[in-house]
Design a protein around this motif. Structure first.
Motif, PDB file in Angstrom:
ATOM      1  N   THR A 194      25.064 -15.714 -19.364  1.00 18.14           N
ATOM      2  CA  THR A 194      24.792 -15.076 -18.054  1.00 18.14           C
ATOM      3  C   THR A 194      23.565 -15.715 -17.615  1.00 18.14           C
ATOM      4  OG1 THR A 194      25.924 -12.887 -18.764  1.00 18.14           O
ATOM      5  CG2 THR A 194      24.260 -12.926 -16.656  1.00 18.14           C
ATOM      6  N   ARG A 195      22.512 -15.741 -18.513  1.00 16.30           N
ATOM      7  CA  ARG A 195      21.238 -16.422 -18.124  1.00 16.30           C
ATOM      8  C   ARG A 195      21.431 -17.919 -17.369  1.00 16.30           C
ATOM      9  NH1 ARG A 195      16.125 -16.465 -15.746  1.00 16.30           N
ATOM     10  NH2 ARG A 195      17.516 -17.389 -14.430  1.00 16.30           N
ATOM     11  N   PHE A 196      22.312 -18.659 -18.100  1.00 20.68           N
ATOM     12  CA  PHE A 196      22.543 -19.722 -17.293  1.00 20.68           C
ATOM     13  C   PHE A 196      23.429 -19.879 -16.173  1.00 20.68           C
ATOM     14  CE2 PHE A 196      21.148 -21.394 -21.499  1.00 20.68           C
ATOM     15  CZ  PHE A 196      20.199 -22.092 -21.137  1.00 20.68           C
ATOM     16  N   GLU A 197      24.132 -18.776 -15.710  1.00 19.41           N
ATOM     17  CA  GLU A 197      24.776 -18.575 -14.294  1.00 19.41           C
ATOM     18  C   GLU A 197      23.848 -18.806 -13.310  1.00 19.41           C
ATOM     19  OE1 GLU A 197      28.596 -15.905 -14.253  1.00 19.41           O
ATOM     20  OE2 GLU A 197      27.072 -14.826 -15.500  1.00 19.41           O
ATOM     21  N   ALA A 198      22.545 -18.235 -13.527  1.00 19.97           N
ATOM     22  CA  ALA A 198      21.505 -18.208 -12.595  1.00 19.97           C
ATOM     23  C   ALA A 198      20.638 -19.308 -12.460  1.00 19.97           C
ATOM     24  CB  ALA A 198      20.749 -16.905 -12.554  1.00 19.97           C
TER      25      ALA A 198
END
Length: 320
Positions: A194-198
């Motif tokens: 999820t952190r790398f989605e942003a």
């Protein structure tokens, strides 16, 4: 001093951070950016759409000379799809969700490290039986599809049965404190999604990225509404964590009813087609509270690793 582990040694990478191979999100640009930042980039190959995989692997190959891999869904692929992935000679192939046994021999024969993501102790033992080189213990806090164990107790349990096989922690990890915790639990690193989605390189629409930045853990929901509405074919044992929206709020715990409601299914498809956020599934984990800014993925890898070092150094130690 960097964080060295069995993971960094195996792949010759700088930081014990792996990009989660998120389907439709982790494309070639994001995988290459994570690799350039010193982590292991992974392309979310999913079911193995040939044209998509070819395009994204080409982007990764042209974007970095550092290690990157491909993630595939065990329940959805076949030997032809696997052969197409192997032909790119990735640094690793990750199999998730389903029995890895039919595909493990081809990966071993190609001398490509096999990473198997697991959501239960039975799956962990199966991964070890088929010769996984790395096991990813994914907790239910993760965004997207998963199982029913929480990351904190699940990771050390898998570490205990894995012996010399490196274990990675996944689910609810979005900063250096989470990575530090994973290492303390005995993991050799963390798989972060999820952190790398942003990030600027993720295959995410601006409205989806904005929703992730604004959300908290209470804005996520675990269920099968999106899969049933999209007729995605996912095994029921793997529900998905997404951001709540109007459609999930209406149909949560009514999936059987939804599957028989043609009007609702048409409404869902139309809403997704027009990018209406009341319908679009946005995969997001419980660590979404920690994500408040959009970053470039390369710099983010080093930042998370540095935060982990600081977190480990800040733990008070009593001297006798």
């Amino acid at each position: 001093m960097g964080l060295r582990s069995a993971l960094t040694d195996m792949f010759g990478i700088e930081h014990p951070i792996v990009l989660a191979p998120m389907g439709g999100v982790a494309g070639g640009r994001l995988a290459a950016a994570v690799a350039e930042g010193g982590g292991l980039g992974m392309i979310g190959g999913g079911r193995g759409n040939a044209d998509w995989l070819r395009r994204e692997c080409a982007l990764a190959a042209s974007g970095t000379e550092k290690p990157w891999g491909i993630g595939l869904l065990s329940w959805a692929i076949n030997q032809d799809i696997l052969a197409a992935a192997i032909a790119w000679r990735p640094a690793a192939i990750m199999l998730s969700f389903g029995d890895p046994a039919p595909f493990a021999p081809s990966i071993h024969d190609a001398a490509i490290p096999l990473v198997v993501q697991v959501t239960s102790m039975a799956e962990a033992r199966r991964a070890l039986d088929v010769g996984a080189d790395v096991v990813v213990a994914q907790g239910t806090e993760a965004g997207g599809h998963g199982g029913g164990r929480s990351t904190l107790p699940f990771v050390p349990a898998v570490v205990d049965v894995a012996g010399a096989v490196p274990v990675l922690a996944a689910g609810g990890i979005a900063d250096g404190r989470g990575l530090a915790a994973a290492l303390v639990l005995g993991a050799a690193g963390a798989v972060i999604g999820t952190r790398f989605e942003a990030t600027t390189e993720a295959l995410l629409d601006a409205d989806e990225a904005t929703a992730i930045l604004a959300a908290g853990a209470s804005d996520t929901i675990l269920g099968r509404v999106a899969d049933v509405a999209a007729d995605a074919g996912w095994p029921a044992v793997y529900p998905a964590r997404t951001l709540r929206n109007a459609f999930t709020e209406t149909w949560q715990n009514r999936e059987d009813e939804l599957g028989d409601d043609d009007e609702a299914l048409s409404e869902f498809r139309a809403g997704v087609d027009r990018a209406d956020m009341d319908y679009v599934p946005v995969w997001a984990g419980e660590a979404v509270d920690l994500i408040t800014e959009l970053h470039g993925a390369s710099a983010l890898v080093g930042r998370i690793s540095a935060e982990a070092l600081d977190a480990l150094d800040s733990v008070p130690r009593e001297h006798h």
